[in-house]
Design a protein around this motif. Structure first.
Motif, PDB file in Angstrom:
ATOM      1  N   LEU A   1       0.513  -1.153   0.065  1.00  0.00           N
ATOM      2  CA  LEU A   1       0.160  -0.115  -0.208  1.00  0.00           C
ATOM      3  C   LEU A   1       0.469   1.454   0.121  1.00  0.00           C
ATOM      4  O   LEU A   1       2.320   1.008   0.377  1.00  0.00           O
ATOM      5  N   SER A   2       0.329   2.169  -0.746  1.00  0.00           N
ATOM      6  CA  SER A   2       1.001   3.735  -0.914  1.00  0.00           C
ATOM      7  C   SER A   2       0.729   3.921   0.337  1.00  0.00           C
ATOM      8  O   SER A   2      -0.373   3.842   1.549  1.00  0.00           O
ATOM      9  N   LYS A   3       1.634   5.125   1.285  1.00  0.00           N
ATOM     10  CA  LYS A   3       1.461   5.543   3.126  1.00  0.00           C
ATOM     11  C   LYS A   3       0.777   5.916   2.662  1.00  0.00           C
ATOM     12  O   LYS A   3      -0.070   6.033   4.311  1.00  0.00           O
ATOM     13  N   THR A   4      -0.781   6.559   1.834  1.00  0.00           N
ATOM     14  CA  THR A   4      -1.819   7.740   2.171  1.00  0.00           C
ATOM     15  C   THR A   4      -2.999   6.224   2.158  1.00  0.00           C
ATOM     16  O   THR A   4      -3.118   6.311   3.244  1.00  0.00           O
ATOM     17  N   LYS A   5      -2.336   5.480   1.139  1.00  0.00           N
ATOM     18  CA  LYS A   5      -3.597   4.522   1.398  1.00  0.00           C
ATOM     19  C   LYS A   5      -3.805   3.929   2.799  1.00  0.00           C
ATOM     20  O   LYS A   5      -4.663   3.177   3.620  1.00  0.00           O
ATOM     21  N   TYR A   6      -2.303   2.927   3.348  1.00  0.00           N
ATOM     22  CA  TYR A   6      -1.469   2.756   4.231  1.00  0.00           C
ATOM     23  C   TYR A   6      -2.616   3.488   5.950  1.00  0.00           C
ATOM     24  O   TYR A   6      -3.192   2.658   6.515  1.00  0.00           O
ATOM     25  N   GLN A   7      -2.568   4.874   5.711  1.00  0.00           N
ATOM     26  CA  GLN A   7      -2.738   5.736   6.768  1.00  0.00           C
ATOM     27  C   GLN A   7      -4.322   5.692   6.792  1.00  0.00           C
ATOM     28  O   GLN A   7      -5.234   5.848   7.854  1.00  0.00           O
ATOM     29  N   ALA A   8      -5.124   5.521   5.909  1.00  0.00           N
ATOM     30  CA  ALA A   8      -6.159   6.032   5.092  1.00  0.00           C
ATOM     31  C   ALA A   8      -6.753   4.582   5.955  1.00  0.00           C
ATOM     32  O   ALA A   8      -7.994   3.779   7.169  1.00  0.00           O
ATOM     33  N   ALA A   9      -6.085   2.916   6.234  1.00  0.00           N
ATOM     34  CA  ALA A   9      -6.906   1.986   6.207  1.00  0.00           C
ATOM     35  C   ALA A   9      -6.821   1.420   7.616  1.00  0.00           C
ATOM     36  O   ALA A   9      -7.076   1.676   8.358  1.00  0.00           O
ATOM     37  N   LYS A  10      -5.340   1.822   8.292  1.00  0.00           N
ATOM     38  CA  LYS A  10      -5.014   1.871   9.845  1.00  0.00           C
ATOM     39  C   LYS A  10      -5.998   2.709  10.469  1.00  0.00           C
ATOM     40  O   LYS A  10      -7.039   2.465  11.037  1.00  0.00           O
ATOM     41  N   ALA A  11      -6.814   4.426  10.175  1.00  0.00           N
ATOM     42  CA  ALA A  11      -7.450   5.088  10.710  1.00  0.00           C
ATOM     43  C   ALA A  11      -8.897   4.274  10.890  1.00  0.00           C
ATOM     44  O   ALA A  11      -9.428   4.280  11.198  1.00  0.00           O
ATOM     45  N   ALA A  12      -9.137   3.319   9.423  1.00  0.00           N
ATOM     46  CA  ALA A  12     -10.734   2.763   9.798  1.00  0.00           C
ATOM     47  C   ALA A  12     -10.230   1.383  10.617  1.00  0.00           C
ATOM     48  O   ALA A  12     -11.840   1.253  11.430  1.00  0.00           O
ATOM     49  N   VAL A  13      -9.823   0.864  10.830  1.00  0.00           N
ATOM     50  CA  VAL A  13      -9.645  -0.500  11.933  1.00  0.00           C
ATOM     51  C   VAL A  13      -9.576   0.359  12.893  1.00  0.00           C
ATOM     52  O   VAL A  13     -10.297  -0.657  14.269  1.00  0.00           O
ATOM     53  N   GLU A  14      -9.352   1.061  13.320  1.00  0.00           N
ATOM     54  CA  GLU A  14      -9.381   1.669  14.574  1.00  0.00           C
ATOM     55  C   GLU A  14     -10.615   2.188  15.073  1.00  0.00           C
ATOM     56  O   GLU A  14     -11.154   2.518  16.576  1.00  0.00           O
ATOM     57  N   ALA A  15     -10.377   2.997  13.943  1.00  0.00           N
ATOM     58  CA  ALA A  15     -12.135   3.371  14.195  1.00  0.00           C
ATOM     59  C   ALA A  15     -12.993   2.209  14.537  1.00  0.00           C
ATOM     60  O   ALA A  15     -14.730   2.835  15.601  1.00  0.00           O
ATOM     61  N   GLU A  16     -12.925   1.238  13.821  1.00  0.00           N
ATOM     62  CA  GLU A  16     -13.580   0.240  14.104  1.00  0.00           C
ATOM     63  C   GLU A  16     -13.680  -0.544  15.508  1.00  0.00           C
ATOM     64  O   GLU A  16     -14.200  -1.140  15.993  1.00  0.00           O
ATOM     65  N   LEU A  17     -12.396  -0.146  15.881  1.00  0.00           N
ATOM     66  CA  LEU A  17     -12.419  -1.271  17.201  1.00  0.00           C
ATOM     67  C   LEU A  17     -11.980  -0.486  18.339  1.00  0.00           C
ATOM     68  O   LEU A  17     -12.345  -0.700  19.130  1.00  0.00           O
ATOM     69  N   VAL A  18     -12.099   1.723  18.529  1.00  0.00           N
ATOM     70  CA  VAL A  18     -13.143   1.614  19.766  1.00  0.00           C
ATOM     71  C   VAL A  18     -14.061   1.704  20.179  1.00  0.00           C
ATOM     72  O   VAL A  18     -13.963   2.101  21.655  1.00  0.00           O
ATOM     73  N   LYS A  19     -15.126   0.809  19.677  1.00  0.00           N
ATOM     74  CA  LYS A  19     -16.269   0.958  20.282  1.00  0.00           C
ATOM     75  C   LYS A  19     -16.437  -0.348  21.143  1.00  0.00           C
ATOM     76  O   LYS A  19     -17.569   0.137  22.686  1.00  0.00           O
ATOM     77  N   ASP A  20     -15.787  -1.462  20.736  1.00  0.00           N
ATOM     78  CA  ASP A  20     -15.813  -2.126  22.412  1.00  0.00           C
ATOM     79  C   ASP A  20     -14.969  -3.709  22.156  1.00  0.00           C
ATOM     80  O   ASP A  20     -15.248  -4.544  22.752  1.00  0.00           O
ATOM     81  N   ALA A  21     -14.075  -2.886  21.958  1.00  0.00           N
ATOM     82  CA  ALA A  21     -13.027  -4.222  21.881  1.00  0.00           C
ATOM     83  C   ALA A  21     -12.373  -4.018  22.851  1.00  0.00           C
ATOM     84  O   ALA A  21     -11.483  -2.961  23.277  1.00  0.00           O
TER      85      ALA A  21
END
Ligand code: GTP
Ligand code: MG
Length: 194
Positions: free
Chosen positions: A143-163
């Motif tokens: 992944l490009s750096k930009t795409k990686y950052q976006a993908a990481k942010a998306a996973v992070e956002a999903e995790l904050v809920k109740d993990a």
């Protein structure tokens, strides 16, 4: 260097075959088939070929135990999505829930695909069992750096809920370029209180 020399200990297809040494701190690597679990262990111990890898999903079919001296035990797992859910769930979950020396479970996720239902299901089970886990995004060289950052942010956002048992630092690694491996080694050392 802390993560060498590494050696193969044994393969287990059932719980009673698991090494009975529960003194050495242990970490386990889980994730969907083909996500890069086996390659990551080779990367961590800096020895290509210690663990067999394959471009075909479903390569690792047993729980494989490795150790680094008497300091640390690493466990490579069959991917979920290959073994039937019941089979995976039965043996591996019961290992995860009962292993005394298991200090953390690393859940490998492909950043270009994000969290799949199989990942979140496992996370829920680990949360319910109070087992510490941490998410590692794999193959970040693709992944490009930009795409990686976006993908990481998306996973992070999903995790904050109740993990609740999720260690709040998501790592990104490439076994190919070795990016991120030092950070991962550092969290393993911390998790194992080594
Ligand atoms: P199973 O044992 O089938 O569950 O798969 P696994 O999760 O152990 O995956 P494995 O390590 O065997 O790697 C699967 C494929 O991904 C292989 O073709 C690897 O070469 C490739 N791969 C693994 N890590 C990386 C990486 O960091 N970058 C790239 N580009 N490819 C990788
Ligand atoms: Mg494998």
């Amino acid at each position: 260097f802390f993560f060498t020399p590494a050696e193969f200990v044994k393969s287990a297809t059932s719980l009673h075959m698991i090494p009975d040494n529960t003194i050495i701190p242990e970490v386990a690597f889980i994730g969907r088939s083909n996500i890069g679990k086996s390659s990551l262990i080779n990367g961590l111990v800096n020895r290509n070929g210690l663990v067999k890898t394959s471009s075909k999903p479903g390569h690792t079919r047993m729980m494989n135990f490795f150790k680094i001296g008497d300091r640390l035990s690493l466990v490579d797992m069959p991917g979920y999505g290959w073994k039937s859910r019941d089979e995976w769930g039965g043996m591996i979950l019961s290992y995860l829930q009962n292993r005394k020396n298991l200090r953390r479970i690393y859940i490998l996720v492909d950043p270009s695909h994000g969290l799949k239902e199989s990942d979140t299901q496992i996370m829920k089970l680990l949360d319910n069992s109070g087992l510490s886990y941490q998410v590692v995004l794999t193959k970040i060289d693709r992944l490009s750096k930009t795409k990686y950052q976006a993908a990481k942010a998306a996973v992070e956002a999903e995790l904050v809920k109740d993990a609740i048992c999720c260690y709040p630092l998501i790592l990104g690694v490439s076994s190919k370029t070795k990016d991120g491996l030092d950070d991962l080694r550092a969290t393993i050392i911390k998790a194992g209180q080594l």
